[in-house]
Design an enzyme around this catalytic site. Structure first.
Site, PDB file in Angstrom:
ATOM      1  N   SER B  54       0.846  -1.190   0.000  1.00  0.00           N
ATOM      2  CA  SER B  54       0.000   0.000   0.000  1.00  0.00           C
ATOM      3  C   SER B  54       0.884   1.244   0.000  1.00  0.00           C
ATOM      4  CB  SER B  54      -0.919  -0.018   1.219  1.00  0.00           C
ATOM      5  OG  SER B  54      -1.804  -1.111   1.108  1.00  0.00           O
ATOM      6  N   GLY B  55       0.251   2.403  -0.217  1.00  0.00           N
ATOM      7  CA  GLY B  55       1.003   3.646  -0.262  1.00  0.00           C
ATOM      8  C   GLY B  55       1.152   4.195  -1.671  1.00  0.00           C
ATOM      9  N   HIS B  56       0.586   3.465  -2.662  1.00  0.00           N
ATOM     10  CA  HIS B  56       0.663   3.905  -4.061  1.00  0.00           C
ATOM     11  C   HIS B  56      -0.688   4.366  -4.595  1.00  0.00           C
ATOM     12  CE1 HIS B  56       4.554   2.082  -3.835  1.00  0.00           C
ATOM     13  NE2 HIS B  56       4.077   0.863  -3.744  1.00  0.00           N
ATOM     14  N   LYS B 104       3.897  -5.912 -10.448  1.00  0.00           N
ATOM     15  CA  LYS B 104       4.973  -4.953 -10.678  1.00  0.00           C
ATOM     16  C   LYS B 104       6.302  -5.641 -10.359  1.00  0.00           C
ATOM     17  CE  LYS B 104       3.413  -1.675  -7.822  1.00  0.00           C
ATOM     18  NZ  LYS B 104       2.342  -2.505  -7.201  1.00  0.00           N
ATOM     19  N   HIS B 219       9.184   3.558  -3.863  1.00  0.00           N
ATOM     20  CA  HIS B 219       9.253   3.279  -2.422  1.00  0.00           C
ATOM     21  C   HIS B 219      10.336   4.099  -1.760  1.00  0.00           C
ATOM     22  CE1 HIS B 219       7.940  -0.414  -4.467  1.00  0.00           C
ATOM     23  NE2 HIS B 219       7.052  -0.446  -3.507  1.00  0.00           N
TER      24      HIS B 219
END
Lengths: 213, 332
Positions: B54-56, B104, B219
């Site tokens: 997560s975080g994208h 990815k 990241h």
């Protein structure tokens, strides 16, 4: 106690000792990982092995394959990242190779570990010198096999394997990483021990301590 | 660290609860952390499953819906989800026509999706195909690294391949198209600031006020190099040049995405888009479609990435097909 075989209870004791060692070394492993990775190896391995010991305690296995496969699945589902599939595959393949037995002699344990390592290689596509867990596990396994072939008992074979793992781990320090997130650092990854090779050495240390005569 | 969170530990759970509350057209499995369409997959339709750390956002959950993904697995922030999550996603999304995993190229994602594919075929007999997206030209020595990272092109691929699956193309055709898209697109990114992972509480890397990092992933991992901050025109050149050096984009229409990393305002993205468009025009690249905005982010990182896709006629037609997701919506 005979030292020509590893019993189911010893396998469990081995896993439990590994849990203790990764827990003790949690911040050290994370520190190594923050230098060349994403700073979560210590906490991931601690979480995974704690889940393993909880599971093993809740539903005692009656055979080596059942135990090791359950360990592998637990690691796969609780660790995440790259370590989950790699350590998970190691134990899953060990379990398949070991079969429904309650003890393993030196040759059988070596064969199971070899199958596990082959699985790690198939999953991670690592080769010697890539700066990965392979660099500790592969020489350790060679040392185990040589000791068993030379007539050593389990305890001596495990000591030899642990010593070889330590040597392999230390040799990762000057290497440039070619696998995983560390590889994006290129030359900047040199000068650091590989976290995976370090935790793998703890696995061999746990074995050596568990079967020490 | 100043963030709109309850606790660092509950970031993912709280965000998934928010997605659930905001989107009645989606369902959220809070235990397995899978976001999927409320309407079951139509019989005979290939299911598209993606996922990652997560975080994208909006990637990947924001691209679940008509014309794109059927399900998305959410890992912890910047940590790959696990095969059991992907198994659950496969179970809810497969209609019998098979599943395409969109992955990815990051080591953890690749390994976990590989295990999920093996488990799915062994345990449930679901046919699983995979595409590993690797479009980041910032990674040069792909022989000596884990290979080019999968970044911005993932968004375009999910849209185009999603439309093909919606149209009823079978698993082999959908997979072949995914490979074609992956082979035809490239990306390059840069950062003005680091991101701050909630659990870490401090910026992932130090970047002085007058410096920028060229060639970053998503990241906060390092880029190609670090240098003095420059104006938008020269930054655009630093992003476009390596892409054009890697692949010839002339002779076919192109789809371009000017993507924000999460902490860059839209007004700056338009400035950047204009510079990129000028460079592409000068290089003879004909841009026929574009996206400008935050589509694949790195938490609160300031910066941007450029993705260019050399599109054939089929890709363009599929690009224009209706899409109805939280993150991308047109034609409906």
């Amino acid at each position: 106690m005979s030292t020509s075989t590893i019993t189911l209870d010893q396998l469990i004791a081995w896993l439990s000792r590994f849990r203790d060692l990764v827990t003790e070394k949690q911040s050290y492993l994370t520190e190594l990982d923050s230098a060349i990775g994403d700073a979560d190896h210590g906490s991931n391995m601690t979480r995974g092995m704690s889940a393993v010991i909880e599971k093993v305690g809740a539903a005692p296995a009656t055979a080596a394959d059942e135990l090791l496969k359950s360990v592998g699945m637990t690691l796969v589902t609780s660790v995440g990242g790259a370590s989950g599939p790699l350590y998970g595959t190691l134990f899953l393949r060990m379990g398949v190779n070991a079969g429904p037995v309650t003890e393993l002699d030196g040759a059988a344990f070596g064969a199971a570990l070899r199958a596990g390592l082959d699985g790690v290689v198939a999953r991670g596509k690592a080769e010697a010198g890539d700066k990965t867990m392979f660099d500790a596990l592969s020489p350790a396994l060679d040392a185990w096999d040589a000791a068993v072939a030379g007539g050593a008992d389990i305890s001596a074979a495990a000591s030899a394997a642990f010593a070889a793992a330590e040597k392999g781990r230390d040799a990762t320090e000057p290497l440039v990483a070619r696998k995983g997130r560390a590889s994006y650092l290129g030359e900047r990854s040199a000068g650091h021990l590989d976290p995976g090779a370090t935790s793998s050495t703890l696995l061999l240390q746990a074995l050596a301590e568990t079967v020490a005569s | 660290m100043k963030k709109l969170i309850n606790t660092p530990e509950s970031v993912l759970a709280d965000a998934l609860a928010g997605i659930d509350a905001a989107h009645p057209e989606l369902k959220v499995d809070h235990v397995n952390r899978v976001i999927y369409r409320a309407e079951p997959t139509r019989a005979g339709k290939v299911a598209l499953i993606s996922g990652g750390g997560s975080g994208h956002e909006p990637l990947h959950g924001g691209f679940v819906g008509l014309g794109m993904l059927d399900a998305a697995c959410a890992g912890e922030v910047f940590t790959s989800p696990t095969p059991d999550q992907m198994q659950e996603a496969t179970k809810v999304a497969d209609s019998g026509a098979g599943v395409l995993h969109i992955v990815k190229n990051y080591t953890g994602d690749v390994m976990n999706f590989e295990m999920a594919a093996e488990m799915a075929e062994a345990e449930t007999g679901v046919k699983v195909a995979s595409i590993v997206v690797n479009d980041d030209v910032a990674v040069q020595d792909s022989l000596y690294t884990a290979g080019r990272r999968g970044v911005g092109l993932t968004v375009l691929l999910e849209k185009i391949v999603g439309a093909a699956a919606e149209e009823g193309q079978d698993l082999a055709a959908v997979t072949a198209l995914a490979h074609r898209v992956n082979d035809s697109g490239r990306s390059m990114g840069m950062a003005l600031t680091s991101c701050t992972v909630p659990a870490a509480g401090k910026p992932t890397f130090d970047l002085p006020d007058d410096m920028m990092e060229i060639g970053v992933g998503i990241h906060g991992e390092p880029g190609r190099h670090r240098e003095k901050l420059a104006d938008a025109a020269s930054i655009a050149k630093q992003l476009v040049d390596p892409i054009l050096a890697d692949m010839d984009f002339t002779g076919s229409p192109a789809i371009v995405m000017m993507n924000g990393m999460g902490g860059t305002p839209q007004i700056e993205l338009y400035i950047m888009y204009n510079e990129v468009a000028k460079l592409l025009k000068a290089a003879g690249v004909e841009v026929v479609r574009n996206l400008v905005g935050d589509y694949i982010t790195s938490l609160d990182m300031a910066g941007c990435s450029v993705t260019i896709l050399k599109a054939d006629e089929e890709m363009l037609k599929l690009w224009d097909a209706p899409v109805n997701t939280a993150g991308l919506r047109w034609g409906v």
